[in-house]
Design a protein around this motif. Sequence first.
Motif, PDB file in Angstrom:
ATOM      1  N   SER A   1       0.837  -1.191   0.000  1.00  0.00           N
ATOM      2  CA  SER A   1       0.000   0.000   0.000  1.00  0.00           C
ATOM      3  C   SER A   1       0.876   1.247   0.000  1.00  0.00           C
ATOM      4  O   SER A   1       1.910   1.304   0.667  1.00  0.00           O
ATOM      5  N   THR A   2       0.462   2.254  -0.753  1.00  0.00           N
ATOM      6  CA  THR A   2       1.243   3.496  -0.803  1.00  0.00           C
ATOM      7  C   THR A   2       0.690   4.555   0.142  1.00  0.00           C
ATOM      8  O   THR A   2       1.233   5.644   0.232  1.00  0.00           O
ATOM      9  N   GLU A   3      -0.404   4.231   0.845  1.00  0.00           N
ATOM     10  CA  GLU A   3      -0.989   5.171   1.790  1.00  0.00           C
ATOM     11  C   GLU A   3      -1.366   4.450   3.081  1.00  0.00           C
ATOM     12  O   GLU A   3      -1.740   3.284   3.060  1.00  0.00           O
ATOM     13  N   ALA A   4      -1.264   5.165   4.181  1.00  0.00           N
ATOM     14  CA  ALA A   4      -1.692   4.645   5.478  1.00  0.00           C
ATOM     15  C   ALA A   4      -2.202   5.828   6.292  1.00  0.00           C
ATOM     16  O   ALA A   4      -1.794   6.969   6.073  1.00  0.00           O
ATOM     17  N   THR A   5      -3.102   5.564   7.221  1.00  0.00           N
ATOM     18  CA  THR A   5      -3.664   6.616   8.053  1.00  0.00           C
ATOM     19  C   THR A   5      -3.274   6.373   9.506  1.00  0.00           C
ATOM     20  O   THR A   5      -3.460   5.271  10.025  1.00  0.00           O
ATOM     21  N   LEU A   6      -2.715   7.393  10.128  1.00  0.00           N
ATOM     22  CA  LEU A   6      -2.395   7.349  11.553  1.00  0.00           C
ATOM     23  C   LEU A   6      -3.208   8.425  12.250  1.00  0.00           C
ATOM     24  O   LEU A   6      -3.417   9.506  11.696  1.00  0.00           O
TER      25      LEU A   6
ATOM     26  N   CYS B   1       4.579   3.948  11.760  1.00  0.00           N
ATOM     27  CA  CYS B   1       4.139   4.213  10.378  1.00  0.00           C
ATOM     28  C   CYS B   1       4.318   2.985   9.499  1.00  0.00           C
ATOM     29  O   CYS B   1       3.413   2.597   8.765  1.00  0.00           O
TER      30      CYS B   1
ATOM     31  N   ASN C   1       1.849   0.147   9.992  1.00  0.00           N
ATOM     32  CA  ASN C   1       0.492   0.357   9.491  1.00  0.00           C
ATOM     33  C   ASN C   1       0.386   0.238   7.977  1.00  0.00           C
ATOM     34  O   ASN C   1      -0.706   0.306   7.434  1.00  0.00           O
ATOM     35  N   VAL C   2       1.493   0.063   7.279  1.00  0.00           N
ATOM     36  CA  VAL C   2       1.458  -0.078   5.823  1.00  0.00           C
ATOM     37  C   VAL C   2       1.191  -1.534   5.485  1.00  0.00           C
ATOM     38  O   VAL C   2       1.959  -2.420   5.854  1.00  0.00           O
ATOM     39  N   SER C   3       0.089  -1.774   4.793  1.00  0.00           N
ATOM     40  CA  SER C   3      -0.242  -3.160   4.452  1.00  0.00           C
ATOM     41  C   SER C   3       0.658  -3.636   3.321  1.00  0.00           C
ATOM     42  O   SER C   3       0.976  -2.895   2.402  1.00  0.00           O
TER      43      SER C   3
END
Length: 109
Positions: free
Chosen positions: A59-64, A94, A97-99
């Motif tokens: 994944s190129t995006e993750a939400t924290l 961070c 949390n990146v799948s």
Amino acid sequence: MEISTQPILAPTNDPSTSSSHGTAATILCCICATPIHPNPSNTCPSCLASTADVTRGISTEATLHQCRGCSRWHHDAGKWIGCELESRELMGLCLGNVSGLKKRKGEGG
């Protein structure tokens, strides 16, 4: 008509590529025909970067989430941890949390 599977060798006059046996062979990139040293893909670095996707499955995006009151970061269900900006702890949070970054069972490494 026979098709040769041997790479085409390009002449080189660069003294930095010479070996103890004389001159080192260079080949042409199979995509753009730039003279390069032989490698497993027989492509130059720029062509290889444009054709290979090393981020496939990641994944190129993750939400924290950060608490506005105490500036802590949400870690797991109900857990909040305090991390300084640009710290190792925040980087680990961070990346966690990146799948796609976590190793799956059965994969070597």
